[in-house]
Motif scaffolding. Sequence first.
Motif, mmCIF file in Angstrom:
data_model
loop_
_atom_site.group_PDB
_atom_site.id
_atom_site.type_symbol
_atom_site.label_atom_id
_atom_site.label_comp_id
_atom_site.label_asym_id
_atom_site.label_seq_id
_atom_site.Cartn_x
_atom_site.Cartn_y
_atom_site.Cartn_z
ATOM 1 N N ILE A 58 -43.736 0.478 -83.137
ATOM 2 C CA ILE A 58 -42.951 -0.483 -83.918
ATOM 3 C C ILE A 58 -43.298 -1.883 -83.431
ATOM 4 O O ILE A 58 -43.186 -2.170 -82.237
ATOM 5 C CB ILE A 58 -41.444 -0.230 -83.767
ATOM 6 C CG1 ILE A 58 -41.092 1.209 -84.165
ATOM 7 C CG2 ILE A 58 -40.641 -1.227 -84.601
ATOM 8 C CD1 ILE A 58 -39.631 1.555 -83.946
ATOM 9 N N SER A 59 -43.745 -2.733 -84.341
ATOM 10 C CA SER A 59 -44.083 -4.113 -83.969
ATOM 11 C C SER A 59 -43.224 -5.088 -84.757
ATOM 12 O O SER A 59 -42.959 -4.880 -85.947
ATOM 13 C CB SER A 59 -45.576 -4.396 -84.236
ATOM 14 O OG SER A 59 -45.859 -4.327 -85.615
ATOM 15 N N SER A 60 -42.774 -6.124 -84.068
ATOM 16 C CA SER A 60 -41.939 -7.147 -84.697
ATOM 17 C C SER A 60 -42.433 -8.519 -84.260
ATOM 18 O O SER A 60 -42.518 -8.808 -83.059
ATOM 19 C CB SER A 60 -40.473 -6.944 -84.296
ATOM 20 O OG SER A 60 -39.663 -7.991 -84.805
ATOM 21 N N PHE A 61 -42.748 -9.364 -85.234
ATOM 22 C CA PHE A 61 -43.223 -10.724 -84.942
ATOM 23 C C PHE A 61 -42.162 -11.729 -85.361
ATOM 24 O O PHE A 61 -41.534 -11.602 -86.428
ATOM 25 C CB PHE A 61 -44.520 -11.023 -85.683
ATOM 26 C CG PHE A 61 -44.996 -12.441 -85.506
ATOM 27 C CD1 PHE A 61 -45.703 -12.824 -84.376
ATOM 28 C CD2 PHE A 61 -44.697 -13.401 -86.463
ATOM 29 C CE1 PHE A 61 -46.117 -14.135 -84.203
ATOM 30 C CE2 PHE A 61 -45.108 -14.720 -86.294
ATOM 31 C CZ PHE A 61 -45.821 -15.085 -85.166
ATOM 32 N N THR A 71 -41.953 -7.270 -89.599
ATOM 33 C CA THR A 71 -41.767 -6.012 -88.875
ATOM 34 C C THR A 71 -42.551 -4.915 -89.565
ATOM 35 O O THR A 71 -42.552 -4.833 -90.800
ATOM 36 C CB THR A 71 -40.277 -5.622 -88.808
ATOM 37 O OG1 THR A 71 -39.539 -6.676 -88.191
ATOM 38 C CG2 THR A 71 -40.085 -4.342 -88.014
ATOM 39 N N GLU A 72 -43.215 -4.054 -88.791
ATOM 40 C CA GLU A 72 -43.965 -2.953 -89.360
ATOM 41 C C GLU A 72 -44.085 -1.842 -88.332
ATOM 42 O O GLU A 72 -43.772 -2.022 -87.150
ATOM 43 C CB GLU A 72 -45.358 -3.401 -89.800
ATOM 44 C CG GLU A 72 -46.242 -3.863 -88.651
ATOM 45 C CD GLU A 72 -47.591 -4.384 -89.118
ATOM 46 O OE1 GLU A 72 -48.590 -3.704 -88.838
ATOM 47 O OE2 GLU A 72 -47.622 -5.457 -89.744
ATOM 48 N N ILE A 73 -44.510 -0.658 -88.800
ATOM 49 C CA ILE A 73 -44.769 0.449 -87.880
ATOM 50 C C ILE A 73 -46.172 0.978 -88.128
ATOM 51 O O ILE A 73 -46.736 0.805 -89.208
ATOM 52 C CB ILE A 73 -43.756 1.604 -88.040
ATOM 53 C CG1 ILE A 73 -44.004 2.344 -89.369
ATOM 54 C CG2 ILE A 73 -42.340 1.142 -87.936
ATOM 55 C CD1 ILE A 73 -43.320 3.674 -89.435
ATOM 56 N N GLN A 74 -46.719 1.609 -87.103
ATOM 57 C CA GLN A 74 -48.004 2.289 -87.210
ATOM 58 C C GLN A 74 -47.890 3.641 -86.541
ATOM 59 O O GLN A 74 -47.212 3.790 -85.519
ATOM 60 C CB GLN A 74 -49.117 1.476 -86.535
ATOM 61 C CG GLN A 74 -49.436 0.164 -87.222
ATOM 62 C CD GLN A 74 -50.539 -0.597 -86.508
ATOM 63 O OE1 GLN A 74 -50.930 -0.242 -85.403
ATOM 64 N NE2 GLN A 74 -51.041 -1.643 -87.138
#
Length: 443
Positions: A58-61, A71-74
Amino acid sequence: MSLISEDSVRGENIFKDISADADDFQATEIESMCMNCHDNGVTRLLLTKIPFFKEIIISSFSCPHCHWMNTEIQSAGAIQDQGVCYTLRVKTKKDLDREVVKADCATTRIPELDFEIPPFTQKGALSTVEGLLDRAVAGLEQDQPVRRATDPQVADKIDEFIQKLCKLKAVESEFTVVIEDPSGNSFVENPVAPQKDESLTVSRFNRTVQQDVSLGLRADDDLEEEAPANSIDAMRNEVLVFNTNCPECNSPASTNMKLVQIPHFKEVVIMATNCDSCSHRTNEVKSGGATEDQGTKITLRITDNSDMSRDVLKSETCGVLIPELEFELGMAVVSGKFTTLEGLLTDIKDVIVTRNPFVSGDSTTSDRMERLNEFAEKIDKIIAGEMVVHFILDDPAGNSYLQNIYAPDPDPEMTIEKYTRTFEQNEELGLNDMKTEGYETEN
C-alpha cells in the motif's frame, strides 16, 4: 523514517498481517517528487498481507506544498495459475460496503450501463464497491473543464453518464459489478462467510496468450517447445526440484514435484515447498491427466471418527459442500491437495476462520465473529465424530477422489454421481463444446 534492511528480508516476513494492535507496524517513508507541482513530497509504503489475496504493498503520497494526495496498492505476491472473475449483484446499500481489492490489471464492468474500465488504466486499489464507483466518477470528472471548453457536446454526455453512476449509489434498482483479473489477485468480500454468498459468483479461467503477454509471463514471439517423448516417463521415477522463494518470508526455498499414481484412481502431480528460514510448508496437487468427459460429485455420510483417516484428493477445480452447515466452498478458495478428510476439514476451518482477514481489526463485527466461531465449533465436532453430516466433493472436471475403505466392494456410506457439465461450468474450465444435459449415477 523506517528502512527495509537485508536482515529483515532474509530473517522474517516483512509482510505483516493487518492489525490495529501491532506496535511495530510502521510505514516506510520515501521523499519523492510531486507529479502535480513538481516539488518534493512524501511517499509512505506499507507492506502487509491479506489472506485470500496474499501480500500487497500500500503506497500513499502526500505533498505539503500543493496538498495533492494519491493512494494505490500493488500486488507483491505471485501471479496465480488462473485468472479470477467476481460477479457481484448489488441489491442493497449494504452491498456497497463490501471490501474490494482490485489489481491494476483487472477489468471492471457495469453491464447495465455498458460501462467498462480497461486494465492498466487505473492503479490497484483497496476499497469498497462504493469506493470503486466514486473513483470512476472522479476519473471521468478529471478532464471535464477542458472538454467543456473544447467539445461541449461530449462534456454534456459525460456529465449525463456521471449522474447515472452517482444514482447507482442509491441502489434504487439492482445492478451488477464485474471484476475480471487475469492475474488472479483481486478479491471481493463475502460478508456471510462461511455460508455461500448468493449475490456473489466467483469463477476461474485460463489466461489467453495476449493476457500472458500483458502480464509479462511470456514474450510476444514466445513459442511453446514440445516436450521430449520420454519426459513423462522420467518424471515418474524422480523428484524434480525447482528454485523458488518462500511465499511467507520471501527467502530462497525449493519446490519438489513428483508424479504419483493414486490406487483405483489416476495420476496426479504433487508439489511441496519447504522453507529452511521460517519453516513454512505448503503442498499442492495438480491433476496429471486430462479433464474427464463428465463431472464427478462424491457424497460421503460421515458417521464415525474413523472416516477422518480417508484419503482425499481435492483438485483445484473442486468445490466442497456440507449441507447440514449450509456451507459451500468454491473451487478456488482451497488449492488442490492430497490429504486426509481430517486434514481437508482442518484446512477449511483455517481458511474460513483462523486466516479470515475480516475477523480482526476495525472491520470485525460481533455478529460475524459469533457466526464464524460457531462454524469452527461444528467443524471440530465433525472431526471428533460427534456430528453426522454429508460431505460432498463436486468437481466438474472429474479429477477429485475420496478413498473407498471397502474397496473393491461398494462403500455403503459413499455415492458417486457422474454428470454432464453445464455451459457455465464448461466456461470456467475453458471447454465450451460440451453438452449440458443429463445425469448418470453410480454407487
